[in-house]
Design an enzyme around this catalytic site. Structure first.
Site, PDB file in Angstrom:
ATOM      1  N   GLU A 117      36.382  37.573  31.496  1.00 44.84           N
ATOM      2  CA  GLU A 117      34.865  37.029  31.226  1.00 44.84           C
ATOM      3  C   GLU A 117      33.957  37.950  31.204  1.00 44.84           C
ATOM      4  O   GLU A 117      34.286  39.051  31.783  1.00 44.84           O
ATOM      5  CB  GLU A 117      34.850  35.779  32.253  1.00 44.84           C
ATOM      6  CG  GLU A 117      34.532  36.191  33.433  1.00 44.84           C
ATOM      7  CD  GLU A 117      34.562  34.917  34.415  1.00 44.84           C
ATOM      8  OE1 GLU A 117      35.307  34.090  34.323  1.00 44.84           O
ATOM      9  OE2 GLU A 117      33.916  35.325  35.496  1.00 44.84           O
ATOM     10  N   CYS A 130      27.534  42.077  31.436  1.00 47.54           N
ATOM     11  CA  CYS A 130      28.186  42.355  32.553  1.00 47.54           C
ATOM     12  C   CYS A 130      29.688  42.023  32.115  1.00 47.54           C
ATOM     13  O   CYS A 130      30.056  40.991  31.512  1.00 47.54           O
ATOM     14  CB  CYS A 130      27.970  41.015  33.521  1.00 47.54           C
ATOM     15  SG  CYS A 130      28.837  41.110  34.965  1.00 47.54           S
TER      16      CYS A 130
END
Ligand code: SAH
Ligand code: SF4
Length: 388
Positions: A117, A130
């Protein structure tokens, strides 16, 4: 790519659906799995001049979603690129949003079935991504959602960069630019050293994303030899050390790699990085109520970092199910901050962006895995499901 507000239902997927496991050998390579030299060689073997490679990279850097969009690339070459390559190897599995759309977290399926993710965080004047460097993480910190799953595999450099290209695409549609990249998603970047360094070179390459290394943060639990090696790369990225405890006895539990690389040696290696690169090191400290937020912890942290080129980032724990940890009260965070500042250090409390987007690393992955298990349909990351 379609973006939905919540996790799509897995119940309706058939085995012929979009998440059917693909046999890797049948799949075309992703365009960024070729280096600049390799792509130019491929072009040259078709009597196409090398500058076309720069054009293609330019389009990728602007978030092109298909070769067909590459308007100044001749049509026959676009078709040939389409026949030979995929524009990305990542397949979007789920998106969750938080902070009224300012934070979006995307779960991607990788070739072979693992998933990772990444999170886009929008601020005024900057956008931060991120990213993940591994599917799962071999370090196993007990407060971390990623650490709870069995380790999957290292990401390749192109899989790391493709997360950024997807973010560029999403942000571009909103009139925003990707300005910062932090390796704070799933995985331990220093345990996938070569791919991470290669991806950093691509992020900062002006022919690709052109992001200044100062705006790239590599966060590590503390693999000392790799921290030292990173200092020798002449990259000058911002180094973040996930400290969380200043004494070995506690850090051995919170960050198990500490048993191999004790905290004082780690801080010495990080200071070596600071000396070599003149870059201030960030020390991350996840605040766990009653565990590492006491006066004793603040004093030990002060003693450990006093006189170092250092900044402390306090991260209130983002609760993860099936862990014994709790987030501290707001007042406890403030008190800890003041105690550390009183030791002469600069301290920031990291905002808890995206709490409702399963914010901490590994949490969207965990939620989708749980949903998949409950409904018996999601076919990604089978290993994680089977073993959890
Ligand atoms: N493996 C690397 C980078 C990914 S983790 C590392 O540990 O540095 C990025 C940061 O998120 C680390 O500082 C980690 O300790 C922190 N983190 C992990 N789980 C968290 C949680 N549940 N709440 C708050 N921070 C968390
Ligand atoms: Fe791995 Fe970082 Fe999570 Fe620890 S905090 S398990 S090192 S991803």
């Amino acid at each position: 790519m379609a973006r939905s507000r919540c996790i799509p239902s897995t119940a309706k997927r058939s085995s012929k659906g979009p998440y059917r496991r693909r046999v890797i050998s049948e799949v075309k390579p992703a365009i960024l799995s070729a280096s600049a030299t390799e792509l130019e060689a491929w072009l040259s073997s078709r009597a196409v001049p090398a500058y076309r490679r720069k054009q293609v990279w330019g389009w990728l850097a602007r978030g092109a979603a298909s070769f067909d969009e590459m308007g100044d690339v001749p049509k026959p070459l676009r078709s040939e690129l389409e026949r030979e390559f995929r524009i990305t190897s990542l397949r979007q599995v789920a998106v969750s949003e938080a902070d009224r759309g300012l934070t979006t977290k995307t779960l991607y399926e990788l070739d072979g079935g693992h998933s990772v993710e990444s999170v886009v965080m929008r601020y005024s004047g900057r956008s931060t991504l991120c990213i993940s460097s591994q599917a799962g993480c071999p370090i196993g910190c007990p407060f971390c959602a990623t650490g709870k799953f069995p380790f999957g595999r290292n990401l390749k450099a192109n899989e790391i960069v493709e997360q950024a290209l997807d973010a560029v695409r999403v942000l571009g549609a909103e009139g925003r630019r990707l300005s910062h990249v932090v390796f704070m998603g799933m995985g331990e970047p220093m345990a996938n050293y070569q791919a991470v360094v290669e991806s950093v070179r691509r992020f900062s390459d002006p022919e690709l994303l052109g992001i200044s290394p100062r705006r790239i943060v590599v966060s590590t639990s503390g693999l000392i030899p790799r921290v030292t090696q990173l200092g020798e790369e002449n990259l000058a990225v911002t180094l973040a050390i996930s400290l969380h405890a200043a004494r070995d006895e506690l850090r051995d539990v919170l960050v198990p790699i500490n048993r191999k690389y004790p905290v004082a040696d780690l801080v010495a290696a990080a200071q070596g990085y600071a000396d070599r690169t003149s870059r201030r090191v960030s020390y991350e400290w996840v605040l766990l109520a009653g565990v590492n937020d006491t006066e004793r912890d603040a004093k030990e942290l002060g003693r450990l970092l006093r006189g170092k080129l250092a900044h402390v980032n306090l991260i209130p724990f983002n609760p993860v199910e099936d862990t014994p940890y709790r987030a501290p009260e707001r007042a406890a965070v403030r008190r800890f901050k003041e105690l550390v500042e009183a030791q002469g250090l600069t301290v920031t409390v990291r905002d808890t962006r995206g709490r409702d987007a399963d914010a901490a690393c590994g949490q969207l992955h965990e939620r989708v895995m749980r949903a998949g298990r409950a409904q018996g349909a999601l076919q990604t990351s089978r290993t994680a499901v089977a073993a959890s």
